[in-house]
Scaffold this motif. Structure first.
Motif, PDB file in Angstrom:
ATOM      1  N   GLU A 161     -11.628 -10.338  23.727  1.00  0.00           N
ATOM      2  CA  GLU A 161     -10.850 -11.573  23.651  1.00  0.00           C
ATOM      3  C   GLU A 161     -11.247 -12.509  22.523  1.00  0.00           C
ATOM      4  OE1 GLU A 161     -11.187 -13.399  27.502  1.00  0.00           O
ATOM      5  OE2 GLU A 161     -10.565 -11.563  28.527  1.00  0.00           O
ATOM      6  N   ASN A 162     -12.508 -12.499  22.125  1.00  0.00           N
ATOM      7  CA  ASN A 162     -13.009 -13.494  21.193  1.00  0.00           C
ATOM      8  C   ASN A 162     -13.669 -12.799  20.002  1.00  0.00           C
ATOM      9  OD1 ASN A 162     -13.938 -15.799  19.988  1.00  0.00           O
ATOM     10  ND2 ASN A 162     -15.176 -16.489  21.703  1.00  0.00           N
ATOM     11  N   VAL A 163     -12.843 -12.398  19.044  1.00  0.00           N
ATOM     12  CA  VAL A 163     -13.327 -11.673  17.865  1.00  0.00           C
ATOM     13  C   VAL A 163     -13.008 -12.484  16.624  1.00  0.00           C
ATOM     14  CG1 VAL A 163     -13.194  -9.512  16.557  1.00  0.00           C
ATOM     15  CG2 VAL A 163     -12.818  -9.487  19.032  1.00  0.00           C
ATOM     16  N   VAL A 164     -14.033 -12.744  15.801  1.00  0.00           N
ATOM     17  CA  VAL A 164     -13.827 -13.457  14.544  1.00  0.00           C
ATOM     18  C   VAL A 164     -14.472 -12.675  13.414  1.00  0.00           C
ATOM     19  CG1 VAL A 164     -13.658 -15.740  15.616  1.00  0.00           C
ATOM     20  CG2 VAL A 164     -15.880 -14.917  14.834  1.00  0.00           C
ATOM     21  N   VAL A 165     -14.015 -12.943  12.212  1.00  0.00           N
ATOM     22  CA  VAL A 165     -14.516 -12.286  11.008  1.00  0.00           C
ATOM     23  C   VAL A 165     -15.150 -13.349  10.122  1.00  0.00           C
ATOM     24  CG1 VAL A 165     -13.811 -11.039   8.916  1.00  0.00           C
ATOM     25  CG2 VAL A 165     -12.745 -10.511  11.122  1.00  0.00           C
ATOM     26  N   VAL A 166     -16.296 -13.032   9.532  1.00  0.00           N
ATOM     27  CA  VAL A 166     -16.925 -13.937   8.574  1.00  0.00           C
ATOM     28  C   VAL A 166     -16.132 -13.854   7.278  1.00  0.00           C
ATOM     29  CG1 VAL A 166     -19.012 -14.458   7.260  1.00  0.00           C
ATOM     30  CG2 VAL A 166     -19.200 -13.648   9.629  1.00  0.00           C
ATOM     31  N   ALA A 167     -15.513 -14.961   6.898  1.00  0.00           N
ATOM     32  CA  ALA A 167     -14.728 -15.006   5.662  1.00  0.00           C
ATOM     33  C   ALA A 167     -15.637 -14.726   4.467  1.00  0.00           C
ATOM     34  CB  ALA A 167     -14.070 -16.376   5.510  1.00  0.00           C
ATOM     35  N   GLY A 168     -15.251 -13.755   3.659  1.00  0.00           N
ATOM     36  CA  GLY A 168     -16.044 -13.405   2.487  1.00  0.00           C
ATOM     37  C   GLY A 168     -17.133 -12.390   2.759  1.00  0.00           C
ATOM     38  N   GLY A 169     -17.341 -12.018   4.022  1.00  0.00           N
ATOM     39  CA  GLY A 169     -18.285 -10.970   4.394  1.00  0.00           C
ATOM     40  C   GLY A 169     -19.717 -11.225   3.942  1.00  0.00           C
ATOM     41  N   MET A 170     -20.414 -10.143   3.632  1.00  0.00           N
ATOM     42  CA  MET A 170     -21.816 -10.238   3.210  1.00  0.00           C
ATOM     43  C   MET A 170     -21.967 -11.010   1.908  1.00  0.00           C
ATOM     44  SD  MET A 170     -24.204  -9.266   5.169  1.00  0.00           S
ATOM     45  CE  MET A 170     -25.550  -9.283   3.982  1.00  0.00           C
ATOM     46  N   ASN A 171     -20.952 -10.975   1.070  1.00  0.00           N
ATOM     47  CA  ASN A 171     -21.016 -11.752  -0.167  1.00  0.00           C
ATOM     48  C   ASN A 171     -21.173 -13.235   0.163  1.00  0.00           C
ATOM     49  OD1 ASN A 171     -20.663  -9.405  -1.692  1.00  0.00           O
ATOM     50  ND2 ASN A 171     -18.443  -9.597  -1.645  1.00  0.00           N
ATOM     51  N   ALA A 172     -20.391 -13.733   1.106  1.00  0.00           N
ATOM     52  CA  ALA A 172     -20.485 -15.134   1.515  1.00  0.00           C
ATOM     53  C   ALA A 172     -21.797 -15.396   2.241  1.00  0.00           C
ATOM     54  CB  ALA A 172     -19.300 -15.502   2.413  1.00  0.00           C
ATOM     55  N   TRP A 173     -22.242 -14.436   3.057  1.00  0.00           N
ATOM     56  CA  TRP A 173     -23.502 -14.572   3.795  1.00  0.00           C
ATOM     57  C   TRP A 173     -24.659 -14.792   2.814  1.00  0.00           C
ATOM     58  CZ3 TRP A 173     -23.884 -14.678   9.095  1.00  0.00           C
ATOM     59  CH2 TRP A 173     -25.168 -14.592   9.647  1.00  0.00           C
ATOM     60  N   ARG A 174     -24.695 -13.955   1.765  1.00  0.00           N
ATOM     61  CA  ARG A 174     -25.759 -14.090   0.754  1.00  0.00           C
ATOM     62  C   ARG A 174     -25.631 -15.397  -0.021  1.00  0.00           C
ATOM     63  NH1 ARG A 174     -24.634  -8.387   0.071  1.00  0.00           N
ATOM     64  NH2 ARG A 174     -26.357  -7.205   0.943  1.00  0.00           N
ATOM     65  N   GLU A 175     -24.398 -15.767  -0.378  1.00  0.00           N
ATOM     66  CA  GLU A 175     -24.186 -17.019  -1.115  1.00  0.00           C
ATOM     67  C   GLU A 175     -24.649 -18.226  -0.308  1.00  0.00           C
ATOM     68  OE1 GLU A 175     -20.113 -17.328  -2.420  1.00  0.00           O
ATOM     69  OE2 GLU A 175     -20.258 -15.445  -3.531  1.00  0.00           O
ATOM     70  N   ALA A 176     -24.572 -18.133   1.024  1.00  0.00           N
ATOM     71  CA  ALA A 176     -25.016 -19.223   1.892  1.00  0.00           C
ATOM     72  C   ALA A 176     -26.534 -19.165   2.126  1.00  0.00           C
ATOM     73  CB  ALA A 176     -24.276 -19.155   3.224  1.00  0.00           C
ATOM     74  N   ASN A 177     -27.204 -18.216   1.474  1.00  0.00           N
ATOM     75  CA  ASN A 177     -28.662 -18.046   1.610  1.00  0.00           C
ATOM     76  C   ASN A 177     -29.092 -17.823   3.052  1.00  0.00           C
ATOM     77  OD1 ASN A 177     -29.377 -18.207  -1.157  1.00  0.00           O
ATOM     78  ND2 ASN A 177     -29.031 -20.421  -1.060  1.00  0.00           N
ATOM     79  N   LEU A 178     -28.281 -17.101   3.807  1.00  0.00           N
ATOM     80  CA  LEU A 178     -28.634 -16.761   5.179  1.00  0.00           C
ATOM     81  C   LEU A 178     -29.510 -15.509   5.156  1.00  0.00           C
ATOM     82  CD1 LEU A 178     -25.212 -17.572   6.807  1.00  0.00           C
ATOM     83  CD2 LEU A 178     -27.366 -18.780   7.185  1.00  0.00           C
ATOM     84  N   PRO A 179     -30.327 -15.311   6.185  1.00  0.00           N
ATOM     85  CA  PRO A 179     -31.294 -14.203   6.165  1.00  0.00           C
ATOM     86  C   PRO A 179     -30.639 -12.821   6.165  1.00  0.00           C
ATOM     87  CG  PRO A 179     -31.331 -15.308   8.302  1.00  0.00           C
ATOM     88  CD  PRO A 179     -30.432 -16.107   7.403  1.00  0.00           C
ATOM     89  N   THR A 180     -31.195 -11.949   5.354  1.00  0.00           N
ATOM     90  CA  THR A 180     -30.757 -10.559   5.281  1.00  0.00           C
ATOM     91  C   THR A 180     -31.982  -9.669   5.415  1.00  0.00           C
ATOM     92  OG1 THR A 180     -30.970 -10.458   2.881  1.00  0.00           O
ATOM     93  CG2 THR A 180     -28.812 -11.096   3.754  1.00  0.00           C
TER      94      THR A 180
END
Length: 125
Positions: A100-119
């Protein structure tokens, strides 16, 4: 007017951006609503670098009826891949499967890295 609305609908495809939630919203869902972070990239892509704490569930496995999904279909799922395109396809499939509750991170891993989130990377065997 029709041309303008048509361009508005096509703009995400033309600009390379996908519809979805921001990285900040994804983190909020994980922290406050116990959302499960699922990376739908292929195993080699996942091993090369993925969001910390993400489960790898490639799109092909979801199409084949993956077993790694939470049994609670009301639990929020946050999907990502390299750009967001495969995650959008996976989101459609998961909704058809009753999640019922599925979302997608806009921009995927590219956006994740740009936001300096942990990888993290998977260590070579």
């Amino acid at each position: 007017m029709a041309l303008g609305s048509g361009l508005a609908l096509l703009w995400p495809s033309l600009s390379g951006k996908t519809n979805g939630v921001s990285t900040a919203e994804a983190v909020r869902l994980m922290n406050r609503e116990k959302a499960v972070l699922i990376d739908v990239s292929e195993p080699a892509e996942f091993a090369a670098g993925h969001a910390s704490g993400a489960r790898n569930l490639p799109l092909g496995q979801i199409e084949a009826g993956a077993k790694g999904l939470p049994s609670n279909k009301t639990l929020p799922l946050v999907l990502l891949c390299v750009s967001g395109a495969r995650a959008n396809r996976a989101a459609q499939l998961l909704r058809k499967l009753g999640h019922e509750n599925v979302v997608v991170v806009a921009g995927g891993m590219n956006a994740w890295r740009e936001a300096n989130l942990p990888t993290e990377k998977v260590a070579a065997a």
